[in-house]
Design an enzyme around this catalytic site. Structure first.
Site, PDB file in Angstrom:
ATOM      1  N   TYR A  83      -2.744  -0.946  10.382  1.00  0.00           N
ATOM      2  CA  TYR A  83      -2.764  -1.237   8.944  1.00  0.00           C
ATOM      3  C   TYR A  83      -1.456  -0.831   8.285  1.00  0.00           C
ATOM      4  O   TYR A  83      -0.813  -1.609   7.583  1.00  0.00           O
ATOM      5  CB  TYR A  83      -3.947  -0.502   8.292  1.00  0.00           C
ATOM      6  CG  TYR A  83      -4.060  -0.707   6.791  1.00  0.00           C
ATOM      7  CD1 TYR A  83      -4.592  -1.883   6.277  1.00  0.00           C
ATOM      8  CD2 TYR A  83      -3.635   0.280   5.888  1.00  0.00           C
ATOM      9  CE1 TYR A  83      -4.701  -2.080   4.898  1.00  0.00           C
ATOM     10  CE2 TYR A  83      -3.738   0.092   4.520  1.00  0.00           C
ATOM     11  CZ  TYR A  83      -4.277  -1.088   4.024  1.00  0.00           C
ATOM     12  OH  TYR A  83      -4.377  -1.277   2.675  1.00  0.00           O
ATOM     13  N   SER A 122       0.842  -1.204   0.000  1.00  0.00           N
ATOM     14  CA  SER A 122       0.000   0.000   0.000  1.00  0.00           C
ATOM     15  C   SER A 122       0.870   1.244   0.000  1.00  0.00           C
ATOM     16  O   SER A 122       2.014   1.208   0.476  1.00  0.00           O
ATOM     17  CB  SER A 122      -0.881   0.017   1.255  1.00  0.00           C
ATOM     18  OG  SER A 122      -1.547   1.268   1.373  1.00  0.00           O
TER      19      SER A 122
HETATM   20  N1  LIG Z   1      -8.523  -0.480  -1.934  1.00  0.00           N
HETATM   21  C1  LIG Z   1      -7.466   0.278  -1.767  1.00  0.00           C
HETATM   22  O1  LIG Z   1      -7.480   1.467  -1.924  1.00  0.00           O
HETATM   23  C2  LIG Z   1      -6.168  -0.327  -1.377  1.00  0.00           C
HETATM   24  C3  LIG Z   1      -5.061   0.504  -1.273  1.00  0.00           C
HETATM   25  C4  LIG Z   1      -3.843  -0.058  -0.926  1.00  0.00           C
HETATM   26  C5  LIG Z   1      -3.755  -1.398  -0.701  1.00  0.00           C
HETATM   27  N2  LIG Z   1      -4.842  -2.186  -0.799  1.00  0.00           N
HETATM   28  C6  LIG Z   1      -4.688  -3.595  -0.540  1.00  0.00           C
HETATM   29  O2  LIG Z   1      -5.189  -4.355  -1.607  1.00  0.00           O
HETATM   30  C7  LIG Z   1      -5.629  -5.597  -1.123  1.00  0.00           C
HETATM   31  C8  LIG Z   1      -7.035  -5.888  -1.637  1.00  0.00           C
HETATM   32  O3  LIG Z   1      -7.899  -4.921  -1.133  1.00  0.00           O
HETATM   33  P1  LIG Z   1      -9.328  -4.586  -1.753  1.00  0.00           P
HETATM   34  O4  LIG Z   1      -9.463  -3.139  -1.713  1.00  0.00           O
HETATM   35  O5  LIG Z   1      -9.521  -5.261  -3.035  1.00  0.00           O
HETATM   36  O6  LIG Z   1     -10.268  -5.182  -0.627  1.00  0.00           O
HETATM   37  P2  LIG Z   1     -11.450  -6.249  -0.671  1.00  0.00           P
HETATM   38  O7  LIG Z   1     -12.016  -6.278   0.699  1.00  0.00           O
HETATM   39  O8  LIG Z   1     -12.344  -5.969  -1.797  1.00  0.00           O
HETATM   40  O9  LIG Z   1     -10.664  -7.607  -0.917  1.00  0.00           O
HETATM   41  C9  LIG Z   1      -9.905  -8.232   0.076  1.00  0.00           C
HETATM   42  C10 LIG Z   1     -10.180  -9.712   0.025  1.00  0.00           C
HETATM   43  O10 LIG Z   1      -9.331 -10.348   0.974  1.00  0.00           O
HETATM   44  C11 LIG Z   1     -10.071 -11.361   1.607  1.00  0.00           C
HETATM   45  N3  LIG Z   1      -9.511 -11.697   2.911  1.00  0.00           N
HETATM   46  C12 LIG Z   1      -9.556 -11.007   4.034  1.00  0.00           C
HETATM   47  N4  LIG Z   1      -8.978 -11.679   5.039  1.00  0.00           N
HETATM   48  C13 LIG Z   1      -8.559 -12.845   4.530  1.00  0.00           C
HETATM   49  C14 LIG Z   1      -7.909 -13.983   5.053  1.00  0.00           C
HETATM   50  N5  LIG Z   1      -7.576 -14.049   6.346  1.00  0.00           N
HETATM   51  N6  LIG Z   1      -7.632 -14.994   4.221  1.00  0.00           N
HETATM   52  C15 LIG Z   1      -7.975 -14.935   2.915  1.00  0.00           C
HETATM   53  N7  LIG Z   1      -8.594 -13.897   2.370  1.00  0.00           N
HETATM   54  C16 LIG Z   1      -8.894 -12.855   3.162  1.00  0.00           C
HETATM   55  C17 LIG Z   1     -11.460 -10.796   1.725  1.00  0.00           C
HETATM   56  O11 LIG Z   1     -12.411 -11.843   1.889  1.00  0.00           O
HETATM   57  C18 LIG Z   1     -11.612 -10.056   0.417  1.00  0.00           C
HETATM   58  O12 LIG Z   1     -12.205 -10.880  -0.583  1.00  0.00           O
HETATM   59  C19 LIG Z   1      -5.516  -5.553   0.398  1.00  0.00           C
HETATM   60  O13 LIG Z   1      -4.315  -6.131   0.811  1.00  0.00           O
HETATM   61  C20 LIG Z   1      -5.473  -4.076   0.647  1.00  0.00           C
HETATM   62  O14 LIG Z   1      -4.833  -3.754   1.850  1.00  0.00           O
HETATM   63  C21 LIG Z   1      -6.062  -1.683  -1.134  1.00  0.00           C
END
Ligand SMILES: NC(=O)c1ccc[n+]([C@@H]2O[C@H](COP(=O)([O-])OP(=O)(O)OC[C@H]3O[C@@H](n4cnc5c(N)ncnc54)[C@H](O)[C@@H]3O)[C@@H](O)[C@H]2O)c1
Ligand SMILES: [Zn+2]
Length: 677
Positions: free
Chosen positions: A567, A554
């Site tokens: 986080y 991130s």
């Molecule tokens: N959305 C953003 O702006 C953003 C920014 C920076 C980083 N990220 C990172 O990108 C990644 C995906 O995020 P997203 O925005 O698509 O979120 P999202 O919630 O849509 O997807 C995350 C997925 O991870 C799964 N998950 C959670 N805990 C889990 C576990 N213990 N085992 C297996 N699966 C698990 C959830 O069920 C979900 O399907 C994350 O690591 C997040 O931190 C997102």
């Protein structure tokens, strides 16, 4: 649709739907009839015949080649003889009735020259069992009298068509024939009659084999070779898979398929399996996909995995020498170059069969064909002795100029073809976009997420089980992570691309952050990606095919802001895992890189689950405008979507970044405070 065509399609689909009648994409059917010639307005006689490629079970009108019957038959007058019979395939193009339709296959001559309106050529296991029985000719006479006639082996082509037509002319009672070493052909005056005769030949042969087969056609049980109990078998298969994929990928990387059906396990448990496997397959369709023979591990089922892997390595070296020698024995100066000397089928007694190919479908079908071949061997050994066509003929088919031309016409593989990806948290948001993109670029993908149903639904959206598999895996659970990696290697043979994407976010100030908050976020992201990387790296190292590990970290791994202690700290942990593992796994050719996204609102479960509302409140904007608000904060003034993160993952895994490891790529539309330095 012309009624003749409709009847042909219906019959083909019925015949092709039952695997006892023909192997996948094997055999072809035809019908002769009339249609109006648009040039003259006169009726002309046409031949509709299944074209090259395609499967009878799903044949549609566009899969048919349509030819002028008078012109195909006239080719017999200019036929230059068996030495130049391949030239006739190009001549079929001059017999076509209009554009469109499929390319005429090598079997077109047989369909045209047989004097009957409807012809079926099939590869039924029971029919090939007779066709490969040492005394198949005598057995055919005994079973069918004059109604089904033996045709000695001949490579498919114009001459085989002439042979069958000649036999038909001299045997007025014949309704079909057994093609030595190959399959069956049947004919009829109506579509129904051809179908009924095809089925009668197949069912009669099968019933006769059942009734007359001696017990234990594969010989007595071989001590120590019985099937292991299912759980043990699958665990062993998963432990063997990476090393076996390395073997099958020595010349070029392949995808794998695992089969532990009773047919396979029973064959491997019996005494005669080494002798029979060494004889190789017979039907041209079979050995084009399975290679002339499989690699058979010659250790008992309970031998330790390390011993099995070491022995498989020795057998592989011998297999390659043997295959090279086969090529050298038969190649002529104008033969195509050797196509690789690795096995397509690897048999492990007590465990099962690994089959390999350029994609999952090809690997799966190769396995199906070897099951066909086992059925053929069982039938032939039960009533006689299995006697496949000889090696020189197999070579002539495997390295046939027409076969080579077919391979050359194949579209270029997609950038990630043969690569197998595991994406965690891929049932939603960024992970789903990544899995979708990797699959679109040719990779096989495993979607691992907390919820099995959601994971399977996301996989089904991406493609069939040949493309995507959904599995339940909580990445905080060591055993669950191992099970997901095992499921991946059993489904696709191995693993190449690992994306640590699973995550969740709780935006809280230091004082509000509970120990449970802290531990949960660190368990999913820092510990979860450690567990996934560790289980995956074992496979990557054993395969020796390089690979990629990508962390979806991130912007917050480097940017410091309030209300984000747990986080951002665990994202920074992930960020440093990238550098540490890049340093450690480089010697294995494994690249490790990271991506720092920011502000991906659309499609993100994190934002939808309360985080978005909180962030919107912090910034004083309506929640639905949060994406646009984030865009305005960026240097490029662009909103970041899950697809943009997926693009970066693809580029990192593509051959264009083959020399890049330990890198973090921001996908944040430009946030100066998060610049890397
Ligand atoms: N959305 C953003 O702006 C953003 C920014 C920076 C980083 N990220 C990172 O990108 C990644 C995906 O995020 P997203 O925005 O698509 O979120 P999202 O919630 O849509 O997807 C995350 C997925 O991870 C799964 N998950 C959670 N805990 C889990 C576990 N213990 N085992 C297996 N699966 C698990 C959830 O069920 C979900 O399907 C994350 O690591 C997040 O931190 C997102
Ligand atoms: Zn055939």
């Amino acid at each position: 649709m012309n009624q003749t065509v409709a009847d042909l399609i219906g019959r083909s689909n019925r015949l092709g739907a039952d695997p006892k009648n023909t192997n996948y994409a094997g055999g072809n059917t035809s019908a002769k009839g009339t249609a109006t010639d648009p040039v003259t307005g006169q009726e002309v006689e046409l031949l509709w015949v299944k074209g090259s490629g395609g499967d009878l079970g799903t044949l549609a009108e566009k899969g048919l080649a349509v030819l002028r019957l008078d012109r195909v038959r006239a080719l017999a007058d200019v036929y230059p003889g068996v030495e130049q019979e391949d030239a006739m395939v190009a001549a079929f193009d001059y017999c076509l009735h209009g554009k469109g339709g499929a390319a005429p296959s090598i079997d077109t001559a047989m369909h045209a020259l047989v004097d009957a309106a409807h012809v079926d050529h099939l590869h039924p296991d029971a029919g090939i069992a007779l066709a490969t029985a040492a005394d198949g000719e005598a057995l055919t006479r005994e079973i069918f009298g004059d109604t089904v006639v033996w045709v000695p082996w001949r490579r498919p082509g114009f001459q085989l068509g002439l042979d069958i037509a000649a036999i038909q002319a001299t045997h007025p009672d014949a309704v079909g024939c057994i093609l030595g070493g190959h399959g069956i052909t049947a004919w009829g005056a109506t579509s129904a009659e051809a179908e009924q005769r095809s089925l009668a030949i197949i069912d009669t042969a099968a019933a006769w084999i059942t009734e007359h087969s001696r017990p234990e056609p594969f010989g007595p049980a071989l001590p120590g070779h019985a099937a292991l109990p299912e759980a043990e078998r699958r665990a062993k298969a998963a432990a063997l898979a990476p090393a076996l994929r390395a073997i099958a990928s020595h010349d070029r990387p392949v995808v794998g398929h695992f089969t532990d059906s009773d047919v396979v396990l029973d064959f491997l448990a019996a005494a005669e399996h080494p002798r029979l496997a060494a004889l190789g397959t017979s039907c041209p369709d079979h050995f084009l996909r399975t290679k002339v023979k499989p690699l058979v591990l010659d250790l008992p089922a309970d031998a330790p995995v390390e011993d099995q892997i070491a022995r498989a390595g020795e057998l592989h070296a011998a297999y390659r020498e043997d295959y090279q020698a086969y090529y050298d024995r038969h190649a002529t100066p104008d033969s195509p170059a050797i196509r690789g000397a690795d096995p397509s089928i690897v048999l492990v007694p007590g465990v099962g069969m690994f089959s390999y190919g350029k994609d999952k479908q090809t690997a799966r079908v190769a396995g199906e064909f070897y099951v066909n071949a086992i059925n053929v061997m069982r039938g032939a050994e039960g009533i006689s002795r299995y006697a496949p066509i000889d090696e020189a003929e197999k070579f002539r088919i495997e390295y046939w100029a027409l076969e080579e031309a077919k391979l050359q016409r194949m579209p270029a593989p997609k950038p990630l073809a043969t690569r197998i990806a595991l994406v965690t948290g891929a049932a939603s948001g960024i992970g789903k976009a990544i899995a979708t993109r990797l699959a679109a670029e040719g990779a096989c993908v495993v979607i691992a997420d907390l919820d099995a149903e959601k994971a399977r639904a996301a996989a089904a959206e991406i493609g069939s089980t040949d493309v995507a598999l959904g599995v339940a895996a909580d990445v905080t659970d060591e055993a669950a992570v191992q099970a997901a990696v095992d499921a991946c290697v059993l489904a696709f043979g191995g693993l190449d691309l690992v994306v640590n994407n699973a995550g969740l976010s709780l935006s809280k100030s230091l004082l509000d952050t509970t120990v449970a908050d802290w531990e949960l976020q660190h368990a999913v992201m820092a510990k979860g990606s450690f567990l996934v990387s560790r289980a995956a790296a074992k496979v990557l190292i054993e395969q020796g095919l390089g690979g990629d590990v990508v962390y979806i970290s991130s912007k917050n791994s480097v940017f410091a802001g309030p209300n984000n202690i747990a986080y951002s700290a665990t994202k920074a942990d992930q960020g440093h895992q990238v550098r540490l593992l890049a340093a450690e796994l480089g010697e294995h050719g494994v690249k490790v890189n990271g991506i720092n996204p920011d502000g991906v609102v659309r499609g993100s479960g994190i934002f939808a689950g309360g985080w978005g509302a909180k962030r919107a409140a912090v910034y004083g904007v309506p929640e639905e405008e949060l994406g646009a608000y984030y865009a305005q904060r960026t240097l490029l003034k662009r909103e970041v979507l899950p697809e943009h993160v997926a693009n970066a993952v693809f580029v990192l895994c593509s051959s264009d970044l083959s020399h890049t490891t330990g890198l973090h790529v921001p996908v944040d539309a430009g946030v100066a405070a998060a610049f890397l330095r």
